[in-house]
Motif scaffolding. Sequence first.
Motif, PDB file in Angstrom:
ATOM      1  N   GLU A  66      42.016   3.493  13.368  1.00 46.89           N
ATOM      2  CA  GLU A  66      43.189   3.202  14.216  1.00 46.89           C
ATOM      3  C   GLU A  66      43.321   4.208  15.347  1.00 46.89           C
ATOM      4  O   GLU A  66      43.686   3.859  16.476  1.00 46.89           O
ATOM      5  CB  GLU A  66      44.458   3.095  13.361  1.00 46.89           C
ATOM      6  N   GLN A  67      43.016   5.482  15.080  1.00 46.87           N
ATOM      7  CA  GLN A  67      43.113   6.467  16.158  1.00 46.87           C
ATOM      8  C   GLN A  67      41.911   6.352  17.110  1.00 46.87           C
ATOM      9  O   GLN A  67      42.024   6.640  18.291  1.00 46.87           O
ATOM     10  CB  GLN A  67      43.264   7.882  15.618  1.00 46.87           C
ATOM     11  N   SER A 114      46.106  10.582  15.689  1.00 44.49           N
ATOM     12  CA  SER A 114      47.238   9.648  15.782  1.00 44.49           C
ATOM     13  C   SER A 114      48.380  10.016  14.851  1.00 44.49           C
ATOM     14  O   SER A 114      49.200   9.162  14.499  1.00 44.49           O
ATOM     15  CB  SER A 114      46.773   8.220  15.483  1.00 44.49           C
ATOM     16  N   GLY A 115      48.448  11.297  14.446  1.00 42.21           N
ATOM     17  CA  GLY A 115      49.578  11.732  13.631  1.00 42.21           C
ATOM     18  C   GLY A 115      50.906  11.561  14.348  1.00 42.21           C
ATOM     19  O   GLY A 115      51.964  11.480  13.715  1.00 42.21           O
ATOM     20  N   VAL A 116      50.860  11.482  15.677  1.00 37.15           N
ATOM     21  CA  VAL A 116      52.017  11.173  16.510  1.00 37.15           C
ATOM     22  C   VAL A 116      51.562  10.183  17.584  1.00 37.15           C
ATOM     23  O   VAL A 116      50.510  10.369  18.192  1.00 37.15           O
ATOM     24  CB  VAL A 116      52.592  12.428  17.198  1.00 37.15           C
ATOM     25  N   VAL A 117      52.348   9.139  17.792  1.00 34.47           N
ATOM     26  CA  VAL A 117      52.088   8.174  18.869  1.00 34.47           C
ATOM     27  C   VAL A 117      53.406   7.915  19.585  1.00 34.47           C
ATOM     28  O   VAL A 117      54.391   7.516  18.959  1.00 34.47           O
ATOM     29  CB  VAL A 117      51.514   6.845  18.342  1.00 34.47           C
ATOM     30  N   PHE A 119      40.575   4.842  22.554  1.00 31.95           N
ATOM     31  CA  PHE A 119      39.743   4.073  23.488  1.00 31.95           C
ATOM     32  C   PHE A 119      40.595   3.235  24.433  1.00 31.95           C
ATOM     33  O   PHE A 119      40.463   3.305  25.650  1.00 31.95           O
ATOM     34  CB  PHE A 119      38.773   3.182  22.713  1.00 31.95           C
ATOM     35  N   VAL A 120      41.491   2.443  23.858  1.00 31.56           N
ATOM     36  CA  VAL A 120      42.272   1.495  24.666  1.00 31.56           C
ATOM     37  C   VAL A 120      43.198   2.217  25.644  1.00 31.56           C
ATOM     38  O   VAL A 120      43.229   1.901  26.837  1.00 31.56           O
ATOM     39  CB  VAL A 120      43.082   0.541  23.754  1.00 31.56           C
ATOM     40  N   TYR A 121      43.948   3.207  25.162  1.00 30.55           N
ATOM     41  CA  TYR A 121      44.908   3.889  26.036  1.00 30.55           C
ATOM     42  C   TYR A 121      44.252   4.977  26.877  1.00 30.55           C
ATOM     43  O   TYR A 121      44.736   5.310  27.962  1.00 30.55           O
ATOM     44  CB  TYR A 121      46.078   4.441  25.220  1.00 30.55           C
TER      45      TYR A 121
END
Length: 349
Positions: free
Chosen positions: A216-217, A183-186, A222-224
Amino acid sequence: MNYIAYLAYGKREFALEAVYSILSLYYSAGFEDHKDISIIIYTDQSDFFTRVFGKNDRIIYQELTETLRESWMKGGYVYRAKIKLLQDCMGKYPGNLLLVDTDTIFIKDNLEELFCGISQNQFHMYAQENTLEQRMRIHQEVVIDPKEQNSELSLLNFIKDNSFMTTSAKEIKVPLTMEMWNSGVVGLNKSHLSSLDEVLEMIDTIYEKFHYRILEQFALSFVYGKQYKICNTDCTIHHYWYSKITRYIILIFFKRVHEKGLFKNSPLCTDFNIVELFEFEQKYFSQDIENYKMEELYQIEFMELEYEQLIPYGATILKYFWDIEFLKELIPKNSFFGEILTKYAASGL
């Protein structure tokens, strides 16, 4: 409108990382030519940024007070603040948003294509980091930091046979086939916004039982991952989470750029205070340089490096900080950085 957001609070080194990332955005990603993009910095150090960069109407500062920060880190989980920032930023600045960790550098002018994909409702993250099943195997076979190993292994062993029940009585069953994304980039837009509540609920539910550092990542993946084919950004932006001393190398490069006057016509860098940054970083990394006998870090000052050489050069110092074989296991070989690691491991460096 398109936005690139940073979260830089607390220690000064995080603000410094954001400075180098923004410089790379100007130097290699053609930021000045992309008039539809603005930078948003959530920080408790806006005075530092303005002292370094001067005033710029394309940089927006959002004050991150201690009270707000603590409310965003409900339950004590630090990186929960990234999800709250996404919600806050999308509410105040509707458009296409790219949240970028401070320890990143832009390596390619691909912003138009990247934001075009986000505007078409593509969900972006930095890079895929293997499935949970593969990560479990790596932790079992490779000796790494026990605290980190126990944290992730405990969670993976639990989800192998169990579900989580959220406060809203929703059952979460995570398959070991799930791909973990860094998640270094979202990158997202308003079409993705509603799912952030699900991410937060998942974080809060799991964190009560497992204090997993990169939860958080895990939750974002999971969700996306259930709804989208997540797109990678690692060929445009490099996330140097593996070795923070890379930023010293980056600074030396930008010091040379500044001395050559290559930032002279940039409204961002008119008053660029390179001396303050360089003195801070030399002091910050002096012990590491001494301990690891990193002669290369001294030699680089006399080298005429091109920008694209920064990442390969950074890869050569991995031997001082982390087992390159472990990184090769953790990061898929077909990823941008995976290819670099494979190349440099094969060269015997």
